[in-house]
Design a protein around this motif. Structure first.
Motif, PDB file in Angstrom:
ATOM      1  N   GLY A 101       0.707  -1.091   0.114  1.00  0.00           N
ATOM      2  CA  GLY A 101      -0.003   0.138  -0.012  1.00  0.00           C
ATOM      3  C   GLY A 101       0.724   1.472  -0.048  1.00  0.00           C
ATOM      4  O   GLY A 101       0.317   2.454  -0.164  1.00  0.00           O
ATOM      5  N   GLY A 102       2.163   1.200   0.108  1.00  0.00           N
ATOM      6  CA  GLY A 102       2.994   2.269   0.327  1.00  0.00           C
ATOM      7  C   GLY A 102       3.307   2.589  -1.278  1.00  0.00           C
ATOM      8  O   GLY A 102       3.223   1.960  -1.920  1.00  0.00           O
ATOM      9  N   SER A 103       3.759   3.946  -1.569  1.00  0.00           N
ATOM     10  CA  SER A 103       4.100   4.382  -2.649  1.00  0.00           C
ATOM     11  C   SER A 103       5.219   5.302  -2.333  1.00  0.00           C
ATOM     12  O   SER A 103       5.365   5.978  -1.444  1.00  0.00           O
ATOM     13  N   ILE A 104       6.034   5.558  -3.441  1.00  0.00           N
ATOM     14  CA  ILE A 104       7.245   6.425  -3.441  1.00  0.00           C
ATOM     15  C   ILE A 104       7.284   6.997  -4.938  1.00  0.00           C
ATOM     16  O   ILE A 104       6.628   6.618  -5.852  1.00  0.00           O
ATOM     17  N   GLU A 105       7.915   7.903  -5.095  1.00  0.00           N
ATOM     18  CA  GLU A 105       8.290   8.656  -6.404  1.00  0.00           C
ATOM     19  C   GLU A 105       9.699   8.285  -6.739  1.00  0.00           C
ATOM     20  O   GLU A 105      10.559   8.548  -5.763  1.00  0.00           O
ATOM     21  N   ILE A 106      10.124   8.073  -8.031  1.00  0.00           N
ATOM     22  CA  ILE A 106      11.419   7.633  -8.372  1.00  0.00           C
ATOM     23  C   ILE A 106      11.431   8.525  -9.575  1.00  0.00           C
ATOM     24  O   ILE A 106      11.052   8.326 -10.575  1.00  0.00           O
ATOM     25  N   GLY A 107      11.949   9.701  -9.577  1.00  0.00           N
ATOM     26  CA  GLY A 107      11.869  10.705 -10.559  1.00  0.00           C
ATOM     27  C   GLY A 107      10.279  11.072 -10.892  1.00  0.00           C
ATOM     28  O   GLY A 107       9.586  11.158 -10.242  1.00  0.00           O
ATOM     29  N   SER A 108       9.995  10.633 -12.091  1.00  0.00           N
ATOM     30  CA  SER A 108       8.699  10.906 -12.824  1.00  0.00           C
ATOM     31  C   SER A 108       7.910   9.688 -12.751  1.00  0.00           C
ATOM     32  O   SER A 108       6.724   9.814 -13.297  1.00  0.00           O
ATOM     33  N   VAL A 109       8.314   8.589 -11.963  1.00  0.00           N
ATOM     34  CA  VAL A 109       7.503   7.420 -11.752  1.00  0.00           C
ATOM     35  C   VAL A 109       7.087   7.395 -10.594  1.00  0.00           C
ATOM     36  O   VAL A 109       7.805   7.403  -9.570  1.00  0.00           O
ATOM     37  N   ALA A 110       5.919   6.995 -10.536  1.00  0.00           N
ATOM     38  CA  ALA A 110       5.167   6.383  -9.083  1.00  0.00           C
ATOM     39  C   ALA A 110       5.236   5.056  -9.053  1.00  0.00           C
ATOM     40  O   ALA A 110       4.719   4.545  -9.977  1.00  0.00           O
ATOM     41  N   LEU A 111       5.620   4.640  -7.699  1.00  0.00           N
ATOM     42  CA  LEU A 111       5.769   3.274  -7.626  1.00  0.00           C
ATOM     43  C   LEU A 111       4.771   2.776  -6.326  1.00  0.00           C
ATOM     44  O   LEU A 111       4.697   3.520  -5.495  1.00  0.00           O
ATOM     45  N   VAL A 112       3.936   2.062  -6.640  1.00  0.00           N
ATOM     46  CA  VAL A 112       3.101   1.456  -5.515  1.00  0.00           C
ATOM     47  C   VAL A 112       3.329  -0.210  -5.215  1.00  0.00           C
ATOM     48  O   VAL A 112       3.372  -0.715  -6.069  1.00  0.00           O
ATOM     49  N   ALA A 113       3.287  -0.308  -3.982  1.00  0.00           N
ATOM     50  CA  ALA A 113       3.762  -1.790  -3.677  1.00  0.00           C
ATOM     51  C   ALA A 113       2.343  -2.548  -3.114  1.00  0.00           C
ATOM     52  O   ALA A 113       1.428  -1.912  -2.602  1.00  0.00           O
ATOM     53  N   ALA A 114       2.275  -3.893  -3.260  1.00  0.00           N
ATOM     54  CA  ALA A 114       0.959  -4.408  -2.925  1.00  0.00           C
ATOM     55  C   ALA A 114       1.682  -5.735  -2.606  1.00  0.00           C
ATOM     56  O   ALA A 114       2.822  -6.206  -2.864  1.00  0.00           O
ATOM     57  N   THR A 115       0.943  -6.531  -1.634  1.00  0.00           N
ATOM     58  CA  THR A 115       1.233  -7.801  -0.966  1.00  0.00           C
ATOM     59  C   THR A 115       1.491  -8.778  -2.391  1.00  0.00           C
ATOM     60  O   THR A 115       0.443  -8.862  -2.908  1.00  0.00           O
ATOM     61  N   ALA A 116       2.419  -9.737  -2.376  1.00  0.00           N
ATOM     62  CA  ALA A 116       2.534 -10.724  -3.125  1.00  0.00           C
ATOM     63  C   ALA A 116       2.379 -11.917  -2.560  1.00  0.00           C
ATOM     64  O   ALA A 116       2.508 -12.290  -1.215  1.00  0.00           O
ATOM     65  N   LYS A 117       1.623 -12.710  -3.339  1.00  0.00           N
ATOM     66  CA  LYS A 117       1.427 -14.182  -2.614  1.00  0.00           C
ATOM     67  C   LYS A 117       2.403 -15.219  -3.122  1.00  0.00           C
ATOM     68  O   LYS A 117       2.555 -16.050  -4.162  1.00  0.00           O
ATOM     69  N   HIS A 118       3.605 -15.232  -2.220  1.00  0.00           N
ATOM     70  CA  HIS A 118       4.842 -15.921  -2.734  1.00  0.00           C
ATOM     71  C   HIS A 118       5.483 -16.027  -1.385  1.00  0.00           C
ATOM     72  O   HIS A 118       5.834 -14.772  -0.723  1.00  0.00           O
ATOM     73  N   MET A 119       5.937 -17.092  -0.802  1.00  0.00           N
ATOM     74  CA  MET A 119       6.610 -17.394   0.451  1.00  0.00           C
ATOM     75  C   MET A 119       8.047 -17.092   0.080  1.00  0.00           C
ATOM     76  O   MET A 119       8.556 -17.626  -0.510  1.00  0.00           O
ATOM     77  N   GLY A 120       8.475 -16.025   1.053  1.00  0.00           N
ATOM     78  CA  GLY A 120       9.919 -15.741   0.925  1.00  0.00           C
ATOM     79  C   GLY A 120      10.846 -16.652   1.920  1.00  0.00           C
ATOM     80  O   GLY A 120      11.998 -16.645   1.441  1.00  0.00           O
ATOM     81  N   ALA A 121      10.252 -17.380   2.624  1.00  0.00           N
ATOM     82  CA  ALA A 121      11.194 -18.201   3.431  1.00  0.00           C
ATOM     83  C   ALA A 121      11.271 -19.696   2.783  1.00  0.00           C
ATOM     84  O   ALA A 121      10.424 -19.943   2.074  1.00  0.00           O
ATOM     85  N   ARG A 122      12.456 -20.021   3.045  1.00  0.00           N
ATOM     86  CA  ARG A 122      12.726 -21.644   2.710  1.00  0.00           C
ATOM     87  C   ARG A 122      12.692 -22.631   3.697  1.00  0.00           C
ATOM     88  O   ARG A 122      12.350 -23.652   3.442  1.00  0.00           O
TER      89      ARG A 122
END
Length: 162
Positions: A101-122
């Motif tokens: 749900g967080g967002s940032i600006e990278i120059g002229s690009v808006a980046l929005v993050a969302a939860t991914a359904k992928h287990m990062g732990a092994r």
């Protein structure tokens, strides 16, 4: 927009004049033991000036400390919060946390993050690094949804429809 496929989940995204590298892994072996099927499509030295790196999760085929350390040290690295803390403790001070749900600006690009359904732990002992994200990048003229290893989910559809 221009997308250059480097290998697996490593892409060079150009949106306008902003260059973003995804899940950079230029290693010839993944996790120091699993050989790649094909070499990366380009060398780190061939990359243009990178404005930011985005990481989806902490699997060895997506997060390579060797590759991150080979990049110029002034590039911000955006990653799930627990992974950003791990990267900073491991000597990568420009690692920045981003949450779903967080967002940032990278120059002229808006980046929005969302939860991914992928287990990062092994393994049982690394459950702390299980957080995974996907990202929508948009510069007002073009947009791209980078999901890493995530399959289509309700969150991915919602993010893509923004």
């Amino acid at each position: 927009m221009q997308i250059t496929y480097i290998g697996h989940a490593t892409l060079l995204l150009r949106l306008g004049n902003v260059h973003i590298l995804t899940d950079p892994n230029f290693d010839l072996k993944l996790g120091a033991f699993l050989p790649r099927v094909t070499a990366p499509g380009m060398e780190i030295g061939e990359l243009p000036s990178i404005d930011a790196v985005i990481l989806t999760h902490a699997h060895a085929d997506h997060l390579s400390f060797r590759s991150l350390r080979a990049l110029p040290p002034n590039i911000p690295i955006y990653a799930p919060a627990v992974i950003a803390r791990w990267l900073r403790r491991s000597g990568l001070p420009l690692a920045r946390p981003i949450t779903s749900g967080g967002s940032i600006e990278i120059g002229s690009v808006a980046l929005v993050a969302a939860t991914a359904k992928h287990m990062g732990a092994r393994y049982v002992m690394d459950r702390w690094r299980s957080e995974a994200l996907m990202y929508l990048l948009d510069n007002g003229m073009s947009s791209v949804l980078f999901t890493g290893d995530t399959a289509i989910s309700a969150d991915a559809i919602s993010l893509a429809q923004r």
